[in-house]
Design a protein around this motif. Sequence first.
Motif, PDB file in Angstrom:
ATOM      1  N   TYR A 133      -0.297  19.578  -2.711  1.00 12.58           N
ATOM      2  CA  TYR A 133      -1.436  20.584  -3.539  1.00 12.58           C
ATOM      3  C   TYR A 133      -2.995  20.219  -2.922  1.00 12.58           C
ATOM      4  CZ  TYR A 133      -4.121  22.375  -7.521  1.00 12.58           C
ATOM      5  OH  TYR A 133      -4.923  22.966  -8.104  1.00 12.58           O
ATOM      6  N   HIS A 134      -3.238  19.243  -2.505  1.00  5.72           N
ATOM      7  CA  HIS A 134      -4.342  18.816  -2.027  1.00  5.72           C
ATOM      8  C   HIS A 134      -4.573  18.911  -0.594  1.00  5.72           C
ATOM      9  CE1 HIS A 134      -6.447  17.836  -5.860  1.00  5.72           C
ATOM     10  NE2 HIS A 134      -5.386  16.963  -6.179  1.00  5.72           N
ATOM     11  N   GLY A 135      -3.293  19.331   0.174  1.00  7.67           N
ATOM     12  CA  GLY A 135      -3.383  19.522   1.603  1.00  7.67           C
ATOM     13  C   GLY A 135      -3.496  17.969   2.524  1.00  7.67           C
ATOM     14  N   ARG A 136      -2.900  17.030   1.647  1.00  6.08           N
ATOM     15  CA  ARG A 136      -3.000  15.693   2.517  1.00  6.08           C
ATOM     16  C   ARG A 136      -1.405  15.606   2.648  1.00  6.08           C
ATOM     17  NH1 ARG A 136      -6.559  14.505  -2.104  1.00  6.08           N
ATOM     18  NH2 ARG A 136      -8.666  14.505  -1.292  1.00  6.08           N
ATOM     19  N   SER A 137      -1.227  14.325   3.506  1.00  3.64           N
ATOM     20  CA  SER A 137       0.112  13.776   3.634  1.00  3.64           C
ATOM     21  C   SER A 137       0.225  12.688   2.344  1.00  3.64           C
ATOM     22  CB  SER A 137       0.200  13.113   4.927  1.00  3.64           C
ATOM     23  OG  SER A 137      -0.658  12.162   4.993  1.00  3.64           O
ATOM     24  N   GLY A 138       1.348  12.247   2.378  1.00  4.52           N
ATOM     25  CA  GLY A 138       1.679  10.942   1.151  1.00  4.52           C
ATOM     26  C   GLY A 138       0.659   9.881   1.625  1.00  4.52           C
ATOM     27  N   ASN A 139       0.608   9.536   2.796  1.00  3.07           N
ATOM     28  CA  ASN A 139      -0.092   8.266   3.559  1.00  3.07           C
ATOM     29  C   ASN A 139      -1.770   8.737   3.166  1.00  3.07           C
ATOM     30  OD1 ASN A 139      -0.039   5.847   4.980  1.00  3.07           O
ATOM     31  ND2 ASN A 139      -1.528   6.865   6.259  1.00  3.07           N
ATOM     32  N   GLY A 140      -2.098   9.999   3.590  1.00  2.00           N
ATOM     33  CA  GLY A 140      -3.338  10.327   3.347  1.00  2.00           C
ATOM     34  C   GLY A 140      -3.903  10.365   1.765  1.00  2.00           C
ATOM     35  N   GLN A 141      -3.012  10.831   0.866  1.00  3.95           N
ATOM     36  CA  GLN A 141      -3.210  10.594  -0.461  1.00  3.95           C
ATOM     37  C   GLN A 141      -3.429   9.230  -0.979  1.00  3.95           C
ATOM     38  OE1 GLN A 141      -3.979  13.395  -2.412  1.00  3.95           O
ATOM     39  NE2 GLN A 141      -4.068  12.274  -4.382  1.00  3.95           N
ATOM     40  N   ILE A 142      -2.499   8.474  -0.494  1.00  3.71           N
ATOM     41  CA  ILE A 142      -2.732   7.161  -0.966  1.00  3.71           C
ATOM     42  C   ILE A 142      -4.089   6.448  -0.646  1.00  3.71           C
ATOM     43  CG2 ILE A 142      -1.880   4.747  -0.650  1.00  3.71           C
ATOM     44  CD1 ILE A 142       0.892   6.057  -0.486  1.00  3.71           C
ATOM     45  N   ASN A 164      -5.687  -1.668  12.554  1.00  2.98           N
ATOM     46  CA  ASN A 164      -5.473  -1.301  11.226  1.00  2.98           C
ATOM     47  C   ASN A 164      -4.261  -2.104  10.756  1.00  2.98           C
ATOM     48  OD1 ASN A 164      -7.240   0.698  11.398  1.00  2.98           O
ATOM     49  ND2 ASN A 164      -5.825   2.509  11.611  1.00  2.98           N
ATOM     50  N   LYS A 165      -4.437  -2.437   9.561  1.00  2.00           N
ATOM     51  CA  LYS A 165      -3.161  -3.006   8.875  1.00  2.00           C
ATOM     52  C   LYS A 165      -2.183  -2.151   8.367  1.00  2.00           C
ATOM     53  CE  LYS A 165      -5.705  -6.773   9.400  1.00  2.00           C
ATOM     54  NZ  LYS A 165      -5.331  -7.641  10.796  1.00  2.00           N
ATOM     55  N   HIS A 166      -1.079  -2.683   8.015  1.00  2.00           N
ATOM     56  CA  HIS A 166       0.083  -1.957   7.386  1.00  2.00           C
ATOM     57  C   HIS A 166       0.598  -2.519   5.993  1.00  2.00           C
ATOM     58  CE1 HIS A 166       4.411  -0.889   6.953  1.00  2.00           C
ATOM     59  NE2 HIS A 166       3.806   0.468   7.323  1.00  2.00           N
ATOM     60  N   ILE A 167       0.754  -1.718   5.156  1.00  2.00           N
ATOM     61  CA  ILE A 167       1.261  -1.899   3.916  1.00  2.00           C
ATOM     62  C   ILE A 167       2.587  -1.296   3.676  1.00  2.00           C
ATOM     63  CG2 ILE A 167       0.632  -1.998   1.515  1.00  2.00           C
ATOM     64  CD1 ILE A 167      -2.086  -1.935   2.102  1.00  2.00           C
ATOM     65  N   GLY A 168       3.338  -1.973   3.489  1.00  2.00           N
ATOM     66  CA  GLY A 168       4.734  -1.243   2.849  1.00  2.00           C
ATOM     67  C   GLY A 168       4.802  -1.473   1.246  1.00  2.00           C
ATOM     68  N   ILE A 169       5.325  -0.477   0.779  1.00  2.00           N
ATOM     69  CA  ILE A 169       5.329  -0.288  -0.914  1.00  2.00           C
ATOM     70  C   ILE A 169       6.884   0.012  -1.145  1.00  2.00           C
ATOM     71  CG2 ILE A 169       2.998  -0.680  -1.318  1.00  2.00           C
ATOM     72  CD1 ILE A 169       2.964   2.660  -2.255  1.00  2.00           C
ATOM     73  N   GLU A 170       7.361  -0.401  -2.147  1.00  2.00           N
ATOM     74  CA  GLU A 170       8.571   0.226  -2.698  1.00  2.00           C
ATOM     75  C   GLU A 170       8.273   1.073  -4.076  1.00  2.00           C
ATOM     76  OE1 GLU A 170      12.575  -1.689  -4.505  1.00  2.00           O
ATOM     77  OE2 GLU A 170      11.763  -2.340  -2.366  1.00  2.00           O
ATOM     78  N   ILE A 171       8.572   2.165  -4.112  1.00  2.00           N
ATOM     79  CA  ILE A 171       8.314   3.137  -5.427  1.00  2.00           C
ATOM     80  C   ILE A 171       9.751   3.725  -5.685  1.00  2.00           C
ATOM     81  CG2 ILE A 171       5.973   3.122  -4.853  1.00  2.00           C
ATOM     82  CD1 ILE A 171       6.502   6.025  -3.867  1.00  2.00           C
ATOM     83  N   ASP A 172       9.839   4.085  -7.029  1.00  2.00           N
ATOM     84  CA  ASP A 172      10.925   5.005  -7.550  1.00  2.00           C
ATOM     85  C   ASP A 172      10.645   6.252  -7.040  1.00  2.00           C
ATOM     86  OD1 ASP A 172       9.904   6.419  -9.795  1.00  2.00           O
ATOM     87  OD2 ASP A 172       9.185   4.608 -10.226  1.00  2.00           O
ATOM     88  N   PRO A 173      12.194   7.055  -7.044  1.00  2.00           N
ATOM     89  CA  PRO A 173      12.028   8.454  -6.671  1.00  2.00           C
ATOM     90  C   PRO A 173      11.356   9.467  -7.186  1.00  2.00           C
ATOM     91  CG  PRO A 173      14.211   7.550  -6.707  1.00  2.00           C
ATOM     92  CD  PRO A 173      13.369   6.409  -7.309  1.00  2.00           C
ATOM     93  N   GLU A 174      10.993   9.111  -8.595  1.00  2.00           N
ATOM     94  CA  GLU A 174      10.180  10.083  -9.384  1.00  2.00           C
ATOM     95  C   GLU A 174       8.513  10.116  -9.039  1.00  2.00           C
ATOM     96  OE1 GLU A 174       8.536  10.690 -13.998  1.00  2.00           O
ATOM     97  OE2 GLU A 174      10.584   9.811 -13.536  1.00  2.00           O
ATOM     98  N   LEU A 175       8.300   8.621  -8.948  1.00  2.00           N
ATOM     99  CA  LEU A 175       6.862   8.548  -8.457  1.00  2.00           C
ATOM    100  C   LEU A 175       6.567   9.009  -6.870  1.00  2.00           C
ATOM    101  CD1 LEU A 175       4.143   7.007  -9.238  1.00  2.00           C
ATOM    102  CD2 LEU A 175       4.984   5.158  -8.301  1.00  2.00           C
ATOM    103  N   HIS A 176       7.655   8.825  -6.002  1.00  2.00           N
ATOM    104  CA  HIS A 176       7.486   9.319  -4.605  1.00  2.00           C
ATOM    105  C   HIS A 176       7.455  10.850  -4.737  1.00  2.00           C
ATOM    106  CE1 HIS A 176       9.077  10.492  -0.737  1.00  2.00           C
ATOM    107  NE2 HIS A 176       8.528   9.314  -0.309  1.00  2.00           N
ATOM    108  N   TYR A 177       8.343  11.571  -5.538  1.00  2.00           N
ATOM    109  CA  TYR A 177       8.263  12.795  -5.584  1.00  2.00           C
ATOM    110  C   TYR A 177       6.897  13.411  -6.150  1.00  2.00           C
ATOM    111  CZ  TYR A 177       9.147  17.600  -6.942  1.00  2.00           C
ATOM    112  OH  TYR A 177       9.099  19.027  -6.949  1.00  2.00           O
ATOM    113  N   LYS A 178       6.363  12.974  -7.153  1.00  2.00           N
ATOM    114  CA  LYS A 178       5.221  13.223  -7.624  1.00  2.00           C
ATOM    115  C   LYS A 178       3.820  12.950  -6.828  1.00  2.00           C
ATOM    116  CE  LYS A 178       6.588  13.076 -12.483  1.00  2.00           C
ATOM    117  NZ  LYS A 178       6.330  12.552 -14.025  1.00  2.00           N
ATOM    118  N   LEU A 179       3.914  11.971  -6.045  1.00  2.00           N
ATOM    119  CA  LEU A 179       2.748  11.458  -5.073  1.00  2.00           C
ATOM    120  C   LEU A 179       2.898  12.701  -4.177  1.00  2.00           C
ATOM    121  CD1 LEU A 179       0.544   9.766  -3.605  1.00  2.00           C
ATOM    122  CD2 LEU A 179       3.073   8.881  -2.307  1.00  2.00           C
TER     123      LEU A 179
END
Length: 65
Positions: free
Chosen positions: A27-36, A6-21
């Motif tokens: 809500y969908h029962g996923r982790s942040g990584n799973g949602q991405i 597997n490959k790894h991707i690092g991204i930088e996001i602002d706090p508001e986007l991070h919170y909303k993600l």
Amino acid sequence: MRNKNNKHIGIEIDPELHYKLHYISKYHGRSGNGQILYLIRQAIKEFEESVEPIELPEDIKESKK
């Protein structure tokens, strides 16, 4: 267990986007990584349905076996 292929991707996001993600993920029962990953798969599916299928190079096909 982590797949060494597997490959790894690092991204930088602002706090508001991070919170909303994470809010949507929870809500969908996923982790942040799973949602991405879900969103990436949906974007690829939409592209392949509306534009063209994406052919994988031989080295990637071989690594999936």
